[in-house]
Design an enzyme around this catalytic site. Structure first.
Site, PDB file in Angstrom:
ATOM      1  N   HIS A 173       3.957  -3.570  -3.171  1.00  0.00           N
ATOM      2  CA  HIS A 173       4.192  -4.618  -2.222  1.00  0.00           C
ATOM      3  C   HIS A 173       5.683  -4.869  -1.615  1.00  0.00           C
ATOM      4  O   HIS A 173       5.677  -4.900  -0.530  1.00  0.00           O
ATOM      5  CB  HIS A 173       3.521  -5.839  -2.659  1.00  0.00           C
ATOM      6  N   HIS A 180      -2.344  -9.874   4.526  1.00  0.00           N
ATOM      7  CA  HIS A 180      -2.624 -10.678   3.517  1.00  0.00           C
ATOM      8  C   HIS A 180      -3.953 -10.458   2.974  1.00  0.00           C
ATOM      9  O   HIS A 180      -4.854 -11.060   3.035  1.00  0.00           O
ATOM     10  CB  HIS A 180      -2.603 -12.159   3.874  1.00  0.00           C
TER      11      HIS A 180
END
Length: 710
Positions: free
Chosen positions: A34, A85
């Protein structure tokens, strides 16, 4: 959280000792997929990010591009960014989506810019599934409540339903903001001795390990087991932070800034100083906290929202504290910029004394993650197996598909006019914001069509870029810059990584062909669950520019000829028609000179004789013509069912009072007559020897499937 054995050995070799528990956890998060893009960074050099208009390219919290000015005002820049998200929105759709909005807005603040618009690109499992609708409703509510509360309008985006997202939805949010050259801030620390100041919400235990959570497949029990990794947002504090940030920029008090997102304070502060080739000394117990007895590790890695880290000159600290107090925000002087390592200390009241919990080279921490060299398999091409479908039923199925249906249920929940800049509202091909400082219309388009990239990742990604550019050009805007959110499944699977690699190459090639620099973006991998990997999904958020804010509407007036500008691709692969009727086909051929097509579309949209324009994409001409029906109607003819449902992008339908002017403006780009608009509402369609009619009420009913079900 646990650092893998190879990474642990690499860290230990660099440090000459075993890492402390806090160091190991910090490396685990900052070296996660990430944060470090370990599987994707080797591919991203395919993008062209340089152009005359690019002021700040990839690598900062957001990109910055200059705007052409059609007025005598000061030079104006646009900051733009995009964030995913995804995992948090599966576990908690409301807070996951809301904090996605908050995070991308703070990325814009980090550049010294004031946010003016948001777009949301949302992807869910089959619409018929109750759980998909539950996630859909929660995500939209979270975006609406957060965006409305902070006063930033959500003006565009897309919503897609596809079985590949049944176990892993995607929530991609983009934001644009305005900044002038003298107010521009970056995330590069400037001077040793400057103070690091944390402004905003108090730090709690929410979001711990969020970066590592986003870098692994979703498990079957993720909705319960991973809830602590999801942050909880407070939009009212974010609104105060927006205004405080503006005041700090007004008074030239910020040397550098970074918002606290993935990996929390540890991520923001270490990346800030590493970009400047510097270090820091931070006292973790100086951080203002909202929960008792927090450990050094919790303070370091908590992803509590609505927080910014600023580099501030020592003489300006008091004024920063005064401004934070004025806006009722917490403020902590947590340390200073140094020429040495990135060092964090913590005074544990129970153990007694100050302990050094982190002491590592900042650049090694922020940039030292080794890249992955993963095997990949090339995606296969589909064969042609077209269904023999009835025209009436297939038309109703395509126009009534949740993917082509009206998204009014979504955007009517958003305050899309707050700020008084929205000149073209949601529901059209592109939104347009009035940048009065420059006399410029800023057009925005965002989204992807997963059926395209599922059918052919490379050409599908090329088509996604072309589709977004066509949306802008249909409203008379010239594509100016783009950011992307590249979503994929588990890259350790060769077929998944092959598809992901293909969307990167396809997107990069089309943006290069269109002379659109890709100035920033986000990568989200490990979007994989017990139901399998998602389709490779390259969300594009593209901006365009035009003189003034007026643009042709989408609905016909009843007073012109209907022409199609652009060429068909002679195939139905990835189409809504095949999704609803069954069968398979190769992906359509895209234009050989896509830039010429975009120039032609923009020129046609700007003609005085143009009454209405609408792009051709999802659902083909069937959906385009149905959507143009409103106060007036459409009478049109096409050659075949394949022509009616072909989704080749790069085309528009134009209503005009001067067909010859359209042909002249289009140059060598194909133009053909479809029919005319009519004073009578409704659609009359000839397809070869067959005829189909639908009145305006029937079309509205077909397109209202989302409203009916929610």
């Amino acid at each position: 959280m646990s650092l893998s054995d190879p990474d642990y050995d690499l860290v230990a070799a660099e440090l000459g000792r075993d890492p402390t528990p806090a160091e190991a956890a910090l490396f685990e998060n900052l070296w996660s997929e990430h944060c470090a893009y370990r599987s994707s960074r080797p591919l991203l050099s395919a993008f062209d990010s340089e152009a005359d208009q690019v002021v700040v390219g990839p690598g900062d919290d957001a990109a910055v591009v200059s705007l052409p000015s059609y007025a005598d005002g000061e030079e104006t820049y646009v900051a733009m960014g995009i964030e995913s998200h995804n995992h948090p929105s599966y576990v908690d759709p409301y807070d996951g989506a809301a904090t996605g909005v908050g995070g991308i807005v703070r990325d814009i603040l980090s550049m010294g810019a004031y946010p003016i618009a948001l777009t949301d690109s949302l992807y869910f499992g089959g619409f018929e599934r109750e759980h998909s609708r539950y996630l859909f409703e929660g995500v939209v509510e979270g975006i609406a409540d957060y965006g409305n509360a902070i006063g930033v309008p959500t003006v565009g985006g897309s919503v897609e339903f596809h079985d590949g997202y049944d176990g892993n939805p995607l929530v991609n949010v983009a934001c644009v903001g305005l900044v002038t050259p003298d107010r521009l801030v970056t995330a590069e620390a400037k001077t040793p001795g400057n103070k690091l100041v944390l402004v905003g919400n108090a730090t709690g235990r929410d979001g711990l390990g969020g970066a590592s959570f986003a870098s692994e497949d979703l498990s079957e029990d993720a909705e319960t087991e991973d809830r602590p990794a999801v942050q909880v947002g407070d939009p009212y504090t974010e609104k105060l932070l927006i205004e405080a940030n503006e005041t700090l920029v007004d008074e030239d008090l910020i040397r550098a800034a970074r918002d606290l997102g993935a990996a929390g304070l540890g991520g923001a502060s270490s990346e800030l100083v590493a970009k400047g080739g510097l270090g820091a000394r931070i006292e973790l117990d100086a951080v203002h906290q909202r929960e008792p007895n927090m450990s050094a590790l919790e303070i370091l890695l908590a992803e509590s929202q609505e927080r910014m880290c600023y580099e501030v000159r020592p003489d300006d600290v008091q004024r920063v504290e005064e401004i934070a107090d004025r806006y009722d925000l917490g403020c902590s002087v947590i340390g200073e910029v140094t020429e040495g390592n990135y060092v964090c200390t913590f005074e544990d009241g129970e153990a007694g004394g100050r302990e050094t919990v982190v002491d590592v080279p900042a650049h090694f921490l922020a940039e030292g993650a080794p890249m992955n060299d993963l095997p990949k398999e090339e995606p296969a091409e589909a064969s042609r197996d077209l269904p023999d479908a009835d025209l009436d039923s297939s038309f109703d199925a395509v126009v009534g598909s949740p993917n082509t249906a009206s998204k009014e249920w979504v955007y009517r929940q958003y305050d899309h006019e707050v700020g008084a800049r929205t000149a073209r509202r949601p529901g059209d091909d592109a939104a347009i914001m009035a940048i009065r400082e420059a006399g410029t219309g800023l057009a925005l388009s965002a989204g992807a069509i997963p059926a395209w990239t599922d059918a052919n990742p490379y050409d599908g990604a090329r088509a996604v870029a072309l589709e977004n550019a066509t949306n802008l050009a249909a409203k008379g805007a010239t594509p100016h810059a783009a950011v992307d959110c590249l979503n994929g499944g588990n890259p350790e699977n060769p077929d998944v990584y092959g598809g992901f690699s293909a969307i990167v190459d396809g997107l990069a090639e089309m943006c290069r062909d269109l002379s659109v620099p890709v100035v920033g973006g986000n990568v989200s991998l490990y979007n994989d669950s017990v139901t399998g990997p998602i389709p490779p999904t390259p969300t594009v958020a593209m901006i365009g520019v035009r003189e003034g804010y007026d643009a042709p509407p989408m609905g016909v007036t009843g007073e012109g000829t209907l022409l199609e500008v652009g060429a068909h691709g002679d195939a139905l692969g990835g189409s809504t028609y095949l999704a609803t009727q069954g069968g398979s086909d190769r992906f359509p051929d895209l234009p050989a000179d896509p830039a010429a097509g975009i120039d032609a579309v923009r020129a046609v949209a700007d003609l005085d004789s143009t009454l209405a324009t609408h792009d051709v994409s999802h659902g083909g001409l069937a959906v385009t013509l149905a959507e143009m029906v409103g106060e007036a109607g459409v009478r049109a003819a096409v050659e075949s069912v394949a022509t009616l449902f072909d989704e080749t992008p790069g085309r528009i339908v134009v209503e005009t009072t001067d067909p010859e002017a359209v042909r002249a403006a289009a140059g060598d780009v194909p133009v053909r007559e479809l029919g005319a608009s009519t004073a009578d509402t409704g659609l009359e369609l000839s397809v070869g020897d067959e005829r189909l009619t639908r009145d305006a009420e029937a079309i509205r009913d077909l397109r209202a499937v989302i409203d009916r079900e929610l």
